[in-house]
Design an enzyme around this catalytic site. Structure first.
Site, mmCIF file in Angstrom:
data_model
loop_
_atom_site.group_PDB
_atom_site.id
_atom_site.type_symbol
_atom_site.label_atom_id
_atom_site.label_comp_id
_atom_site.label_asym_id
_atom_site.label_seq_id
_atom_site.Cartn_x
_atom_site.Cartn_y
_atom_site.Cartn_z
ATOM 1 N N CYS A 106 -10.633 -4.828 -0.041
ATOM 2 C CA CYS A 106 -11.710 -3.837 -0.075
ATOM 3 C C CYS A 106 -12.504 -3.973 -1.379
ATOM 4 O O CYS A 106 -12.069 -4.633 -2.333
ATOM 5 C CB CYS A 106 -11.141 -2.430 0.065
ATOM 6 S SG CYS A 106 -10.382 -1.797 -1.444
ATOM 7 N N GLU A 144 -2.760 -4.699 -2.989
ATOM 8 C CA GLU A 144 -3.077 -5.689 -4.035
ATOM 9 C C GLU A 144 -3.260 -5.035 -5.394
ATOM 10 O O GLU A 144 -2.939 -5.605 -6.424
ATOM 11 C CB GLU A 144 -4.302 -6.544 -3.659
ATOM 12 C CG GLU A 144 -5.556 -5.803 -3.261
ATOM 13 C CD GLU A 144 -5.628 -5.505 -1.770
ATOM 14 O OE1 GLU A 144 -4.719 -4.824 -1.251
ATOM 15 O OE2 GLU A 144 -6.619 -5.907 -1.126
ATOM 16 N N ASN A 188 0.819 -1.211 0.000
ATOM 17 C CA ASN A 188 0.000 0.000 0.000
ATOM 18 C C ASN A 188 0.856 1.265 0.000
ATOM 19 O O ASN A 188 1.922 1.324 0.607
ATOM 20 C CB ASN A 188 -1.061 0.002 1.113
ATOM 21 C CG ASN A 188 -0.553 -0.318 2.485
ATOM 22 O OD1 ASN A 188 0.459 -0.998 2.638
ATOM 23 N ND2 ASN A 188 -1.247 0.158 3.502
ATOM 24 N N CYS A 222 -10.722 -3.059 -4.674
ATOM 25 C CA CYS A 222 -9.748 -4.070 -5.122
ATOM 26 C C CYS A 222 -10.462 -5.288 -5.704
ATOM 27 O O CYS A 222 -9.979 -5.892 -6.662
ATOM 28 C CB CYS A 222 -8.828 -4.471 -3.982
ATOM 29 S SG CYS A 222 -7.653 -3.157 -3.581
ATOM 30 N N CYS A 243 -4.251 0.661 -2.486
ATOM 31 C CA CYS A 243 -4.093 -0.599 -1.761
ATOM 32 C C CYS A 243 -2.962 -1.451 -2.349
ATOM 33 O O CYS A 243 -2.673 -1.387 -3.555
ATOM 34 C CB CYS A 243 -5.382 -1.410 -1.829
ATOM 35 S SG CYS A 243 -6.759 -0.641 -0.974
ATOM 36 N N GLU A 301 0.397 5.249 0.615
ATOM 37 C CA GLU A 301 -0.529 6.265 1.136
ATOM 38 C C GLU A 301 -0.107 7.674 0.729
ATOM 39 O O GLU A 301 0.977 7.881 0.182
ATOM 40 C CB GLU A 301 -0.627 6.107 2.667
ATOM 41 C CG GLU A 301 -1.222 4.753 3.032
ATOM 42 C CD GLU A 301 -1.629 4.622 4.484
ATOM 43 O OE1 GLU A 301 -1.232 5.469 5.322
ATOM 44 O OE2 GLU A 301 -2.376 3.667 4.774
HETATM 45 N N1 THU Z 1 -5.511 -1.474 2.318
HETATM 46 C C1 THU Z 1 -4.959 -2.293 1.381
HETATM 47 O O1 THU Z 1 -3.823 -2.075 0.945
HETATM 48 N N2 THU Z 1 -5.686 -3.348 0.971
HETATM 49 C C2 THU Z 1 -6.924 -3.672 1.416
HETATM 50 O O2 THU Z 1 -7.538 -4.610 0.910
HETATM 51 C C3 THU Z 1 -7.532 -2.912 2.504
HETATM 52 C C4 THU Z 1 -6.840 -1.645 2.865
HETATM 53 C C5 THU Z 1 -4.726 -0.324 2.769
HETATM 54 C C6 THU Z 1 -5.211 1.004 2.280
HETATM 55 C C7 THU Z 1 -4.656 1.921 3.348
HETATM 56 O O3 THU Z 1 -3.308 2.236 3.013
HETATM 57 C C8 THU Z 1 -4.642 1.077 4.600
HETATM 58 O O4 THU Z 1 -4.740 -0.269 4.163
HETATM 59 C C9 THU Z 1 -5.790 1.363 5.569
HETATM 60 O O5 THU Z 1 -7.017 1.308 4.938
#
Ligand code: THU
Length: 160
Positions: free
Chosen positions: A112, A75, A62, A115, A73, A64
């Site tokens: 999520c 994935e 991930n 994704c 995210c 940010e």
């Molecule tokens: N996140 C992911 O990378 N994948 C997911 O399936 C759920 C959430 C990340 C996004 C963000 O950087 C952090 O987790 C909190 O939501």
């Protein structure tokens, strides 16, 4: 009127050693990707890896941003990494792992909705579904046979 029912199922593995060799490799790459996470705002770590039919494995984690909606995210980064490097090669396997340094994640990560939609498009795009491996802070691993187990009734390009 009739009611239409959809079902989804998954396999549970006690640990990494129960997976096939190739699955272990892809999951290990996802675990390694936890080292590269950029998540200063959520402090929630997600590593991922996508193997293509060529056998190459593309990592992601991930990413940010201070402008929160721009966060991507792990994935999706892994899938887009594979798509950017091998645009015509189908995905064979995807592994996703999460780690929360502040609160042990007792169950495998659940991708999520955004994704799930991206996974679905990768399957459609190459006309090949692929298994998805999920892991949290415990050794337990969930395996889904395809993206449609995560997102039945998905939106796709055939509507457009
Ligand atoms: N996140 C992911 O990378 N994948 C997911 O399936 C759920 C959430 C990340 C996004 C963000 O950087 C952090 O987790 C909190 O939501």
């Amino acid at each position: 009127m009739k009611k239409v029912k959809t079902e989804s199922s998954y396999y549970l593995f006690d640990n990494l050693n129960e997976l096939q060799k190739e699955e272990q490799l892809v999951m290990q790459k996802a675990i390694d990707m936890l080292q590269n996470v950029y998540a200063p705002y959520s402090n929630f770590f997600v590593g991922a890896a996508a193997m293509t039919n060529s056998g190459k494995i593309y990592g992601g984690c991930n990413q940010e941003n201070a402008s929160y909606p721009l966060c991507v995210c792990g994935e999706r980064v892994a899938l887009f990494n594979a798509g950017a490097n091998e645009p015509t090669t189908p995905i064979k396997l995807l592994a996703i792992v999460c780690h929360n340094p502040n609160k042990r994640v007792e169950k495998p990560v659940s991708p999520c909705g955004a994704c799930r939609q991206v996974i679905s498009e990768f399957e459609m795009r190459h006309d090949q579904s692929f298994p998805i491996l999920l892991k949290g802070d415990t050794e337990t691993i969930v395996k889904l046979e395809s993206g449609s187990e995560l997102l039945p009734f998905s939106f796709d390009g055939t509507y457009l």
